[in-house]
Write an enzyme that holds these catalytic residues in place. Structure first.
Site: not given
Ligand code: KIV
Length: 266
Positions: A45-46, A84, A183
């Site tokens: 979700d990044s 995610d 993280e």
């Molecule tokens: O949202 C994301 O990209 C993540 C990863 C960096 C683990 O949670």
């Protein structure tokens, strides 16, 4: 190349093989990662921050995750695709979580899903595992909790908090998680967690002892939206620079009448 599954990822830990992981949000990038042999892709979700310019991951919707996940799943046939669960898709009820997992698998091509949070996600992880969908945990700096944390800060520095995170990891393993993202936790704590559980830990800002490492692909490629990358990011390319040079050359060619040339004409 062989299709990678969640059991294959667990086996990599058992065999002492490090697990390189990257995020992807689009079909062409997923294709490149696949061709390079990456065993696992996280459709994070990044995407909300890296691609849509949001200041947090919180606005990302199920529709957006399905769109990006299906694009990645079409592009990358061999890596395990972990998608995610966005904020609000699993916190409201177990029923909502199960319904949204089914959508990510059916419409988004997800082969596993990821949820953020420690012991409070245990019932959710059990419910998802009972659907026979591999589920990945995520503890430490969980970006969906950013308002509660009060900023993007390293987690588990204090001894009592470190013990909580260690117990969380064990609870997630017992609940059926096949792997856990750690993280922004101190490297020493990540090492203790990695040695205490039999499922792989995938670190991001968590030091070298984790079984695997993940980075946001846009960050490691130097394709950013102007937000300063965290200290743990290693830049492997400067796509901002590459794209800027190409766009400047295009602008100049159009202005000078050099493009289109004869070979581009019908
Ligand atoms: O949202 C994301 O990209 C993540 C990863 C960096 C683990 O949670």
């Amino acid at each position: 190349m062989k299709k990678i599954t969640a059991p294959d990822i667990i086996k990599m830990k058992q065999e002492g093989r490090k697990i390189p992981v990257l995020t992807a949000y689009s079909c062409p990038v997923a294709k490149i990662l696949d061709a390079c042999g990456i065993p696992m892709i996280i459709v994070g979700d990044s995407v909300g921050m890296a691609e849509a310019g949001h200041p947090t991951t919180l606005p990302v919707t199920m529709e957006e995750m399905i769109y990006h996940s299906s694009a990645v799943a079409r592009g990358a046939l061999n890596p395990l695709i972990v998608t995610d669960m966005p904020f609000g898709s699993y916190q409201t009820s177990i029923t909502d979580a199960r319904r949204n997992v089914a959508r990510l698998v059916k419409e988004g091509g997800a082969q596993a899903v990821k949820v953020e949070g420690g012991r409070r996600t245990v019932e959710t992880i059990k419910a998802i595992s009972n659907m026979d969908v591999p589920v990945m945990g995520h503890i430490g700096l969980t970006p969906q909790s950013i308002h509660a944390f009060g900023g993007y800060k390293v987690q588990g520095k204090a001894k009592d908090h470190a013990e909580i995170l260690l117990d969380d990891a064990k609870e997630l393993e017992n609940a059926g998680a096949f792997a856990i993202v750690l993280e922004c936790v101190p490297a020493e704590l990540a090492k203790r967690i990695t040695e205490s559980i039999s499922i792989p830990t995938i670190g991001i800002g968590a030091g070298p002892a984790c079984d695997g490492q993940v980075l946001v692909t846009n960050d490691m490629l130097g394709l950013d939206t102007g937000i300063r990358a965290p200290r743990f990011v290693q830049r492997y390319a400067d796509l901002n620079g590459v794209i800027s040079s190409a766009v400047a050359a295009y602008i100049k060619d159009v202005e000078d009448g050099e493009y289109p040339a004869k070979k581009h004409c019908y």
